[in-house]
Design an enzyme around this catalytic site. Structure first.
Site, short mmCIF file in Angstrom:
data_model
loop_
_atom_site.label_atom_id
_atom_site.label_comp_id
_atom_site.label_asym_id
_atom_site.label_seq_id
_atom_site.Cartn_x
_atom_site.Cartn_y
_atom_site.Cartn_z
N ARG A 1 0.93 -1.08 -0.07
CA ARG A 1 -0.12 -0.13 -0.12
C ARG A 1 0.90 1.38 -0.11
NH1 ARG A 1 -5.13 0.04 2.76
NH2 ARG A 1 -4.13 -1.90 3.96
N TYR A 2 1.93 1.25 0.75
CA TYR A 2 2.83 2.50 0.91
C TYR A 2 4.04 2.06 0.00
CZ TYR A 2 -0.43 3.21 4.85
OH TYR A 2 -1.54 3.40 5.38
N ARG B 1 7.01 0.10 2.31
CA ARG B 1 6.87 -1.09 3.22
C ARG B 1 5.81 -2.09 2.63
NH1 ARG B 1 5.32 3.64 4.99
NH2 ARG B 1 3.26 3.80 6.19
N CYS C 1 -4.03 -18.21 13.76
CA CYS C 1 -3.73 -17.60 14.88
C CYS C 1 -3.79 -18.59 16.05
CB CYS C 1 -4.68 -16.41 15.08
SG CYS C 1 -4.83 -15.41 13.75
N CYS D 1 -9.71 -13.33 17.88
CA CYS D 1 -10.32 -12.30 18.61
C CYS D 1 -11.48 -11.90 17.92
CB CYS D 1 -9.27 -10.97 18.45
SG CYS D 1 -7.53 -11.79 19.03
N CYS E 1 -11.50 -8.70 15.62
CA CYS E 1 -10.53 -8.64 14.77
C CYS E 1 -11.28 -8.17 13.24
CB CYS E 1 -9.95 -10.10 14.37
SG CYS E 1 -8.71 -10.06 12.99
N ARG F 1 -9.80 -9.00 10.49
CA ARG F 1 -9.55 -9.84 9.47
C ARG F 1 -10.30 -11.03 9.79
NH1 ARG F 1 -3.75 -8.24 9.48
NH2 ARG F 1 -3.61 -7.05 7.77
N ASP G 1 -11.89 -1.08 14.35
CA ASP G 1 -12.26 -0.96 12.72
C ASP G 1 -13.93 -1.17 12.70
OD1 ASP G 1 -9.68 -0.35 11.36
OD2 ASP G 1 -8.92 -2.16 12.57
N ASP H 1 -7.72 3.78 10.98
CA ASP H 1 -7.58 3.16 9.59
C ASP H 1 -8.73 3.58 8.83
OD1 ASP H 1 -5.38 1.69 8.33
OD2 ASP H 1 -5.42 0.14 10.28
N LYS I 1 -3.82 4.90 7.49
CA LYS I 1 -3.72 5.22 8.73
C LYS I 1 -3.46 6.45 9.18
CE LYS I 1 -2.11 1.50 11.27
NZ LYS I 1 -1.52 0.73 10.25
S1 SF4 Z 1 -6.37 -9.80 16.00
FE1 SF4 Z 1 -6.92 -11.09 14.37
S2 SF4 Z 1 -4.95 -11.52 13.36
FE2 SF4 Z 1 -4.43 -11.07 15.42
S3 SF4 Z 1 -4.51 -12.71 16.57
FE3 SF4 Z 1 -6.64 -11.99 17.13
S4 SF4 Z 1 -7.58 -12.99 15.30
FE4 SF4 Z 1 -5.42 -13.39 14.89
#
Ligand code: SF4
Length: 346
Positions: A91-92, A95, A104, A108, A111, A113, A271, A308, A315
């Site tokens: 994106r940048y 990086r 994972c 979470c 999250c 994602r 987010d 973000d 960001k």
């Molecule tokens: S925030 Fe998302 S990517 Fe990070 S550990 Fe938790 S579930 Fe996995």
């Protein structure tokens, strides 16, 4: 205090049934099965053993996750629009983000994602070859960021091999790992892993941690191993209602991080991920919390409060402002206690 069930000490919990057996189901079980069908469950033994409401709220499924709001997005930060080859987000200019795995140690509930983590596992060897080819052809990329899933779920051998190839390119000056592993599965931070990270190519680690109760004794030992290996340690946290959205809880977290030699780096405004409305607070509420922290904590304990921008626009800092024009070419500066002072540049 730890749970007695031997199962909870050995294995991660990945189902509503297993949570029920541990007495950790509070909503209607059928509703939680529907939540689990939409968003994966995984709680590591280390986090299962922490009996703190703020920690549990991050991992236990909740019926409110089924309330999707129109503004919520499947890809809230727009990663998909900047993917030149599978596994890489660029994106940048300087990086790029490497998605070495989708897995994972915990999933979470907030999250961004959450709809993709756990999906496809490891980046295949052939796909990593394409990433290396892209980076060889794009020497402007000086920093590679390994991120979620969680890169430290990979074996030390695989990580070492990937770092060797990035180092051989010569154009990559810095590697950064974004990870929750030192906290949620500290046993994975072995001496062997620490040795692999201790190399000529600088490796930085950004620890995702949201509550001081996550910093167990084992997490502290893992951070110490990383610290001894010369890995600079930063943290990122998400500001979450029901977890850490007040100045006292955050101050406790940031002071604990400093004691573990971790510099608080980013505090993310949550987010617009699907089914996470119950975690979100307003930007004005977040700014008020940050302003309260500014008045009472050492500067090295203050993270940057960032948003973000939805849609992949990047960001930006969104913390409270301390400077405004006075309308006559000068400035009004606000001090940490709210007092205002005139200032002129020349
Ligand atoms: S925030 Fe998302 S990517 Fe990070 S550990 Fe938790 S579930 Fe996995």
């Amino acid at each position: 205090m730890t749970l007695d069930a031997p199962k909870s000490k050995r294995t991660a919990v990945t189902s509503v049934k297993a949570l029920d057996e541990l007495g950790l189901v509070t909503d209607d079980r059928a509703t939680l099965e529907a939540v689990a069908a939409a968003f994966r469950i995984r709680i590591s033994p280390e986090m299962l053993a922490v009996e703190d409401a703020g920690v549990r709220a991050q991992f236990l499924p909740d019926a409110r996750e089924l309330r999707m709001r129109p503004e919520e997005l499947a890809d809230p930060i727009g990663d998909d629009a900047h993917r030149p080859v599978p596994g890489l987000t660029h994106r940048y200019p300087d990086r790029a983000i490497l998605h070495a795995t989708q897995s994972c140690e915990v999933y979470c509930r907030f999250c961004f994602r959450r709809e993709t983590v756990g999906e496809t596992g490891l980046l295949a060897e052939a796909e990593f070859d394409r990433v290396i080819d892209y980076l060889r052809a794009t020497p402007a990329v000086r920093e590679v960021i390994f991120t979620g899933g969680d890169p430290l779920t990979l074996s030390p051998r695989r990580l070492g091999a990937m770092l060797d190839r990035l180092e051989e390119l010569g154009s990559v000056e810095l590697v950064r790992f974004h990870t929750r592993v030192p906290v949620v599965a500290p046993e994975k931070i072995s001496e062997g892993l620490a040795q692999i990270l201790d190399r000529d190519l600088p490796v930085w680690l950004v620890l995702h941690v949201n509550h001081a109760a996550e910093l167990t004794e084992a997490a502290g030992a893992a951070l110490r191993r990383l610290n001894r290996a010369g890995v600079p340690l930063l943290s990122q946290s998400v500001l979450l209602k029901g977890v850490n959205a007040d100045a006292d809880t955050l101050e406790t977290l940031f002071r604990a991080l400093l004691r573990h030699r971790v510099k608080p780096y980013y505090l993310h405004h949550p987010d617009l991920a699907k089914g996470t409305g119950h975690f979100r607070l307003t930007l004005a509420e977040g700014q008020a919390i940050l302003a309260a922290l500014r008045g009472r904590m050492t500067g090295i304990g203050q993270p940057l409060y960032v948003l973000d921008i939805p849609g992949g626009h990047g960001k930006v800092p969104v913390g409270p402002g301390y400077l405004r024009g006075d309308g006559q070419g000068g400035w009004i500066v606000t001090d940490p206690q709210g007092g205002e002072h005139p200032y002129r540049d020349l």
